[in-house]
Design an enzyme around this catalytic site. Structure first.
Site, PDB file in Angstrom:
ATOM      1  N   ARG A 106       3.358  -1.320   4.063  1.00  0.00           N
ATOM      2  CA  ARG A 106       4.263  -0.195   4.223  1.00  0.00           C
ATOM      3  C   ARG A 106       3.631   0.826   5.137  1.00  0.00           C
ATOM      4  O   ARG A 106       2.498   1.234   4.908  1.00  0.00           O
ATOM      5  CB  ARG A 106       4.463   0.497   2.860  1.00  0.00           C
ATOM      6  CG  ARG A 106       5.541  -0.063   2.068  1.00  0.00           C
ATOM      7  CD  ARG A 106       6.050   0.828   0.980  1.00  0.00           C
ATOM      8  NE  ARG A 106       5.151   1.825   0.413  1.00  0.00           N
ATOM      9  CZ  ARG A 106       5.562   2.741  -0.452  1.00  0.00           C
ATOM     10  NH1 ARG A 106       6.816   2.791  -0.812  1.00  0.00           N
ATOM     11  NH2 ARG A 106       4.730   3.614  -0.962  1.00  0.00           N
ATOM     12  N   THR A 110       6.420   6.470   7.161  1.00  0.00           N
ATOM     13  CA  THR A 110       7.873   6.224   7.082  1.00  0.00           C
ATOM     14  C   THR A 110       8.259   5.421   5.841  1.00  0.00           C
ATOM     15  O   THR A 110       9.441   5.343   5.502  1.00  0.00           O
ATOM     16  CB  THR A 110       8.345   5.421   8.306  1.00  0.00           C
ATOM     17  OG1 THR A 110       7.703   4.126   8.251  1.00  0.00           O
ATOM     18  CG2 THR A 110       7.958   6.109   9.608  1.00  0.00           C
ATOM     19  N   ASP A 202      -1.719   2.732  -6.314  1.00  0.00           N
ATOM     20  CA  ASP A 202      -1.621   1.721  -5.251  1.00  0.00           C
ATOM     21  C   ASP A 202      -2.147   0.393  -5.780  1.00  0.00           C
ATOM     22  O   ASP A 202      -3.357   0.238  -6.003  1.00  0.00           O
ATOM     23  CB  ASP A 202      -2.425   2.182  -4.032  1.00  0.00           C
ATOM     24  CG  ASP A 202      -2.237   1.252  -2.845  1.00  0.00           C
ATOM     25  OD1 ASP A 202      -2.453   0.024  -2.994  1.00  0.00           O
ATOM     26  OD2 ASP A 202      -1.862   1.736  -1.775  1.00  0.00           O
ATOM     27  N   ASP A 205      -4.921  -1.440  -3.687  1.00  0.00           N
ATOM     28  CA  ASP A 205      -6.226  -0.778  -3.764  1.00  0.00           C
ATOM     29  C   ASP A 205      -6.871  -0.987  -5.135  1.00  0.00           C
ATOM     30  O   ASP A 205      -8.077  -1.198  -5.243  1.00  0.00           O
ATOM     31  CB  ASP A 205      -6.079   0.722  -3.491  1.00  0.00           C
ATOM     32  CG  ASP A 205      -5.866   1.012  -2.016  1.00  0.00           C
ATOM     33  OD1 ASP A 205      -6.159   0.126  -1.187  1.00  0.00           O
ATOM     34  OD2 ASP A 205      -5.406   2.125  -1.697  1.00  0.00           O
TER      35      ASP A 205
HETATM   36  C1  PRP Z   1       2.803  -2.177  -1.848  1.00  0.00           C
HETATM   37  C2  PRP Z   1       3.330  -3.177  -2.842  1.00  0.00           C
HETATM   38  C3  PRP Z   1       4.607  -3.643  -2.206  1.00  0.00           C
HETATM   39  C4  PRP Z   1       5.097  -2.389  -1.499  1.00  0.00           C
HETATM   40  C5  PRP Z   1       6.197  -1.790  -2.328  1.00  0.00           C
HETATM   41  O1  PRP Z   1       2.178  -2.812  -0.793  1.00  0.00           O
HETATM   42  O2  PRP Z   1       2.417  -4.198  -3.130  1.00  0.00           O
HETATM   43  O3  PRP Z   1       4.442  -4.705  -1.282  1.00  0.00           O
HETATM   44  O4  PRP Z   1       3.979  -1.496  -1.447  1.00  0.00           O
HETATM   45  O5  PRP Z   1       6.758  -0.716  -1.657  1.00  0.00           O
HETATM   46  P1  PRP Z   1       8.250  -0.739  -1.095  1.00  0.00           P
HETATM   47  O6  PRP Z   1       9.102  -1.297  -2.188  1.00  0.00           O
HETATM   48  O7  PRP Z   1       8.529   0.709  -0.841  1.00  0.00           O
HETATM   49  O8  PRP Z   1       8.285  -1.543   0.152  1.00  0.00           O
HETATM   50  P2  PRP Z   1       1.405  -2.002   0.367  1.00  0.00           P
HETATM   51  O9  PRP Z   1       2.319  -1.717   1.503  1.00  0.00           O
HETATM   52  O10 PRP Z   1       0.710  -0.815  -0.248  1.00  0.00           O
HETATM   53  O11 PRP Z   1       0.377  -3.060   0.918  1.00  0.00           O
HETATM   54  P3  PRP Z   1      -0.878  -3.754   0.198  1.00  0.00           P
HETATM   55  O12 PRP Z   1      -0.323  -4.735  -0.789  1.00  0.00           O
HETATM   56  O13 PRP Z   1      -1.557  -4.424   1.332  1.00  0.00           O
HETATM   57  O14 PRP Z   1      -1.707  -2.699  -0.456  1.00  0.00           O
HETATM   58  N1  URA Z   2       3.142   0.520  -3.608  1.00  0.00           N
HETATM   59  C1  URA Z   2       2.196   0.653  -4.551  1.00  0.00           C
HETATM   60  O1  URA Z   2       1.187  -0.067  -4.560  1.00  0.00           O
HETATM   61  N2  URA Z   2       2.395   1.580  -5.502  1.00  0.00           N
HETATM   62  C2  URA Z   2       3.474   2.372  -5.543  1.00  0.00           C
HETATM   63  O2  URA Z   2       3.591   3.217  -6.454  1.00  0.00           O
HETATM   64  C3  URA Z   2       4.444   2.224  -4.532  1.00  0.00           C
HETATM   65  C4  URA Z   2       4.254   1.268  -3.575  1.00  0.00           C
END
Ligand code: PRP
Ligand code: URA
Length: 211
Positions: A106, A110, A202, A205
Protein backbone atom coordinates in the site's frame (compact mmCIF):
# COMPACT_ATOMS: atom_id res chain seq x y z
CA UNK A 1 -22.13 -4.49 4.08
CA UNK A 2 -21.71 -5.27 0.39
CA UNK A 3 -23.31 -7.91 -1.81
CA UNK A 4 -21.11 -10.98 -1.21
CA UNK A 5 -21.24 -13.58 1.57
CA UNK A 6 -19.27 -12.76 4.69
CA UNK A 7 -18.56 -15.20 7.53
CA UNK A 8 -17.14 -14.06 10.86
CA UNK A 9 -15.33 -16.99 12.46
CA UNK A 10 -16.00 -16.21 16.08
CA UNK A 11 -14.76 -19.53 17.46
CA UNK A 12 -13.51 -19.02 21.04
CA UNK A 13 -10.01 -20.31 20.23
CA UNK A 14 -9.71 -17.92 17.29
CA UNK A 15 -10.95 -14.99 19.37
CA UNK A 16 -8.57 -15.81 22.24
CA UNK A 17 -5.56 -16.06 19.94
CA UNK A 18 -6.53 -12.87 18.15
CA UNK A 19 -6.38 -11.00 21.44
CA UNK A 20 -2.80 -12.23 21.89
CA UNK A 21 -1.67 -10.85 18.53
CA UNK A 22 -3.59 -7.60 18.99
CA UNK A 23 -1.57 -6.94 22.17
CA UNK A 24 1.25 -4.52 21.38
CA UNK A 25 3.41 -6.28 23.99
CA UNK A 26 3.41 -9.49 21.92
CA UNK A 27 6.78 -9.87 20.20
CA UNK A 28 7.60 -11.20 16.76
CA UNK A 29 8.17 -14.83 17.77
CA UNK A 30 4.84 -15.26 19.53
CA UNK A 31 3.02 -13.13 16.96
CA UNK A 32 4.23 -15.44 14.19
CA UNK A 33 3.36 -18.63 16.09
CA UNK A 34 -0.11 -17.48 17.07
CA UNK A 35 -0.90 -16.07 13.60
CA UNK A 36 0.02 -19.50 12.23
CA UNK A 37 -2.38 -21.16 14.70
CA UNK A 38 -5.20 -18.75 13.81
CA UNK A 39 -4.67 -19.46 10.10
CA UNK A 40 -4.88 -23.19 10.77
CA UNK A 41 -8.12 -22.83 12.74
CA UNK A 42 -9.59 -20.63 10.02
CA UNK A 43 -8.55 -23.14 7.35
CA UNK A 44 -10.40 -25.84 9.28
CA UNK A 45 -13.60 -23.77 9.03
CA UNK A 46 -13.11 -22.61 5.46
CA UNK A 47 -12.70 -26.18 4.19
CA UNK A 48 -15.97 -27.32 5.78
CA UNK A 49 -17.65 -27.57 2.36
CA UNK A 50 -14.97 -29.69 0.63
CA UNK A 51 -16.47 -32.56 -1.30
CA UNK A 52 -16.00 -36.17 -0.20
CA UNK A 53 -16.35 -39.42 -2.09
CA UNK A 54 -16.73 -43.01 -0.95
CA UNK A 55 -13.69 -45.24 -0.77
CA UNK A 56 -12.70 -48.51 0.90
CA UNK A 57 -10.09 -48.79 3.62
CA UNK A 58 -8.46 -51.85 5.13
CA UNK A 59 -8.23 -51.28 8.84
CA UNK A 60 -6.30 -53.81 10.96
CA UNK A 61 -9.71 -55.35 11.68
CA UNK A 62 -11.89 -55.30 8.51
CA UNK A 63 -12.31 -53.75 5.09
CA UNK A 64 -14.67 -50.83 5.57
CA UNK A 65 -16.42 -48.09 3.62
CA UNK A 66 -14.85 -44.69 4.28
CA UNK A 67 -14.65 -41.13 2.90
CA UNK A 68 -11.88 -39.36 1.06
CA UNK A 69 -11.55 -35.84 -0.38
CA UNK A 70 -12.51 -35.31 -3.98
CA UNK A 71 -13.59 -32.38 -6.12
CA UNK A 72 -11.65 -29.29 -7.05
CA UNK A 73 -7.99 -28.95 -6.16
CA UNK A 74 -6.96 -26.10 -3.90
CA UNK A 75 -4.51 -23.25 -4.11
CA UNK A 76 -3.38 -20.86 -1.40
CA UNK A 77 -2.47 -17.33 -2.46
CA UNK A 78 -0.78 -15.11 0.13
CA UNK A 79 -0.70 -11.38 -0.55
CA UNK A 80 2.93 -10.48 0.22
CA UNK A 81 4.29 -9.81 2.65
CA UNK A 82 1.93 -10.27 5.55
CA UNK A 83 -0.09 -13.02 3.87
CA UNK A 84 2.98 -15.25 4.15
CA UNK A 85 2.27 -15.49 7.88
CA UNK A 86 -0.90 -17.44 7.10
CA UNK A 87 0.41 -19.92 4.53
CA UNK A 88 1.93 -22.55 6.80
CA UNK A 89 -1.19 -22.82 8.93
CA UNK A 90 -3.33 -23.52 5.87
CA UNK A 91 -0.87 -25.85 4.17
CA UNK A 92 -0.51 -27.94 7.33
CA UNK A 93 -4.17 -28.90 6.90
CA UNK A 94 -4.15 -29.05 3.09
CA UNK A 95 -0.67 -30.31 2.18
CA UNK A 96 -1.61 -30.95 -1.46
CA UNK A 97 -2.50 -27.29 -2.05
CA UNK A 98 -0.27 -25.35 -4.42
CA UNK A 99 0.89 -21.91 -3.36
CA UNK A 100 0.80 -18.87 -5.63
CA UNK A 101 2.29 -15.54 -4.54
CA UNK A 102 1.10 -12.04 -5.25
CA UNK A 103 3.15 -9.04 -4.18
CA UNK A 104 1.22 -5.96 -3.25
CA UNK A 105 2.03 -2.99 -1.03
CA UNK A 106 0.00 0.00 0.00
CA UNK A 107 1.33 3.42 -0.89
CA UNK A 108 1.73 5.03 2.54
CA UNK A 109 0.30 8.37 1.42
CA UNK A 110 -2.57 7.42 -0.88
CA UNK A 111 -3.28 3.94 0.64
CA UNK A 112 -3.56 2.76 -2.99
CA UNK A 113 -2.19 -0.77 -3.57
CA UNK A 114 0.68 -1.35 -5.99
CA UNK A 115 1.29 -4.81 -7.53
CA UNK A 116 4.97 -5.76 -7.79
CA UNK A 117 5.05 -9.56 -8.18
CA UNK A 118 2.85 -12.43 -9.26
CA UNK A 119 3.59 -16.14 -9.69
CA UNK A 120 0.69 -18.59 -9.90
CA UNK A 121 0.31 -22.31 -10.54
CA UNK A 122 -0.42 -22.83 -14.27
CA UNK A 123 -3.79 -24.48 -13.57
CA UNK A 124 -5.41 -21.80 -11.38
CA UNK A 125 -8.55 -22.00 -13.50
CA UNK A 126 -9.06 -25.56 -12.18
CA UNK A 127 -8.46 -24.73 -8.53
CA UNK A 128 -10.37 -23.23 -5.66
CA UNK A 129 -8.10 -20.41 -4.51
CA UNK A 130 -7.92 -19.24 -0.92
CA UNK A 131 -6.42 -15.74 -0.89
CA UNK A 132 -4.88 -15.01 2.51
CA UNK A 133 -3.90 -11.71 4.10
CA UNK A 134 -4.15 -10.91 7.82
CA UNK A 135 -5.61 -7.43 7.19
CA UNK A 136 -8.49 -6.06 5.10
CA UNK A 137 -8.41 -2.29 5.60
CA UNK A 138 -9.62 -0.18 2.63
CA UNK A 139 -9.92 -3.41 0.63
CA UNK A 140 -7.69 -2.05 -2.14
CA UNK A 141 -5.03 -4.77 -1.91
CA UNK A 142 -7.51 -7.65 -1.81
CA UNK A 143 -9.54 -6.21 -4.71
CA UNK A 144 -6.45 -5.73 -6.89
CA UNK A 145 -5.13 -9.21 -6.01
CA UNK A 146 -8.45 -10.84 -6.92
CA UNK A 147 -8.65 -8.77 -10.14
CA UNK A 148 -5.21 -10.17 -11.06
CA UNK A 149 -6.29 -13.77 -10.33
CA UNK A 150 -9.51 -13.46 -12.34
CA UNK A 151 -7.54 -11.93 -15.24
CA UNK A 152 -5.45 -15.12 -15.23
CA UNK A 153 -8.48 -17.39 -15.34
CA UNK A 154 -9.39 -18.04 -11.69
CA UNK A 155 -13.13 -18.52 -11.24
CA UNK A 156 -13.46 -19.93 -7.74
CA UNK A 157 -11.95 -17.68 -5.07
CA UNK A 158 -12.33 -17.31 -1.31
CA UNK A 159 -10.74 -14.56 0.75
CA UNK A 160 -9.55 -15.18 4.31
CA UNK A 161 -8.25 -12.53 6.70
CA UNK A 162 -7.87 -12.08 10.43
CA UNK A 163 -8.93 -8.49 11.02
CA UNK A 164 -11.23 -6.50 8.74
CA UNK A 165 -12.62 -2.98 8.69
CA UNK A 166 -16.26 -2.59 7.56
CA UNK A 167 -15.05 -0.25 4.77
CA UNK A 168 -12.84 -3.00 3.34
CA UNK A 169 -15.49 -5.69 3.61
CA UNK A 170 -17.99 -3.48 1.77
CA UNK A 171 -15.53 -2.51 -0.96
CA UNK A 172 -14.43 -6.12 -1.52
CA UNK A 173 -17.88 -7.67 -1.51
CA UNK A 174 -19.26 -4.92 -3.78
CA UNK A 175 -16.46 -5.40 -6.32
CA UNK A 176 -16.27 -9.20 -6.09
CA UNK A 177 -19.68 -10.46 -4.85
CA UNK A 178 -18.83 -13.99 -6.03
CA UNK A 179 -15.93 -14.21 -3.55
CA UNK A 180 -16.87 -15.56 -0.12
CA UNK A 181 -15.10 -13.62 2.61
CA UNK A 182 -14.00 -15.23 5.90
CA UNK A 183 -12.80 -13.03 8.72
CA UNK A 184 -11.88 -13.62 12.34
CA UNK A 185 -12.94 -10.16 13.55
CA UNK A 186 -14.87 -7.25 12.15
CA UNK A 187 -13.38 -4.15 13.77
CA UNK A 188 -14.72 -0.61 14.17
CA UNK A 189 -13.16 1.13 11.19
CA UNK A 190 -10.11 2.93 9.83
CA UNK A 191 -8.21 5.85 11.35
CA UNK A 192 -6.78 8.77 9.38
CA UNK A 193 -3.56 6.82 8.75
CA UNK A 194 -5.50 3.95 7.15
CA UNK A 195 -4.95 1.61 10.12
CA UNK A 196 -7.71 -0.65 11.35
CA UNK A 197 -9.07 0.35 14.79
CA UNK A 198 -8.57 -1.34 17.21
CA UNK A 199 -6.67 -3.63 14.81
CA UNK A 200 -3.24 -5.02 15.55
CA UNK A 201 -0.98 -2.45 13.89
CA UNK A 202 1.08 -3.19 10.80
CA UNK A 203 0.78 -6.95 10.33
CA UNK A 204 3.83 -7.25 8.05
CA UNK A 205 6.07 -5.34 10.43
CA UNK A 206 4.86 -7.33 13.44
CA UNK A 207 5.33 -10.67 11.64
CA UNK A 208 8.79 -9.93 10.31
CA UNK A 209 10.13 -7.60 13.00
CA UNK A 210 10.64 -4.67 10.63
CA UNK A 211 10.29 -0.91 11.27
C1 PRP B 1 -1.11 -4.61 4.52
C2 PRP B 1 -1.93 -5.87 4.63
C3 PRP B 1 -2.77 -5.85 3.39
C4 PRP B 1 -3.01 -4.36 3.19
C5 PRP B 1 -4.41 -4.05 3.65
O1 PRP B 1 -0.05 -4.79 3.66
O2 PRP B 1 -1.14 -7.02 4.78
O3 PRP B 1 -2.13 -6.41 2.25
O4 PRP B 1 -2.06 -3.68 4.02
O5 PRP B 1 -4.72 -2.73 3.37
P1 PRP B 1 -5.82 -2.32 2.29
O6 PRP B 1 -7.00 -3.19 2.55
O7 PRP B 1 -6.08 -0.89 2.63
O8 PRP B 1 -5.25 -2.48 0.93
P2 PRP B 1 1.08 -3.66 3.43
O9 PRP B 1 0.72 -2.79 2.28
O10 PRP B 1 1.34 -2.96 4.74
O11 PRP B 1 2.33 -4.49 2.95
P3 PRP B 1 3.21 -5.58 3.73
O12 PRP B 1 2.37 -6.81 3.84
O13 PRP B 1 4.36 -5.76 2.82
O14 PRP B 1 3.58 -5.03 5.07
N1 URA C 1 -2.40 -2.94 6.98
C1 URA C 1 -1.96 -3.36 8.18
O1 URA C 1 -1.00 -4.13 8.28
N2 URA C 1 -2.63 -2.93 9.26
C2 URA C 1 -3.68 -2.10 9.20
O2 URA C 1 -4.25 -1.74 10.25
C3 URA C 1 -4.11 -1.67 7.93
C4 URA C 1 -3.45 -2.12 6.82
Amino acid sequence: MGKGKVTVMDHPLIQHKLTIIRDKATGTKVFREVADEIAMLMAYEITRDLELEDTMVETPVVTAKAKTLTGKKLGVVPILRAGLGMVEGVVKLIPAAKVGHIGMYRDEKTFEPVEYFIKMPSDINERTLIVVDPMLATGGSAILAIDALKKRGATNIKFMCMVAAPEGVKALTDKHPDVDVFIAALDEGLNEDGYIVPGLGDAGDRLFGTK
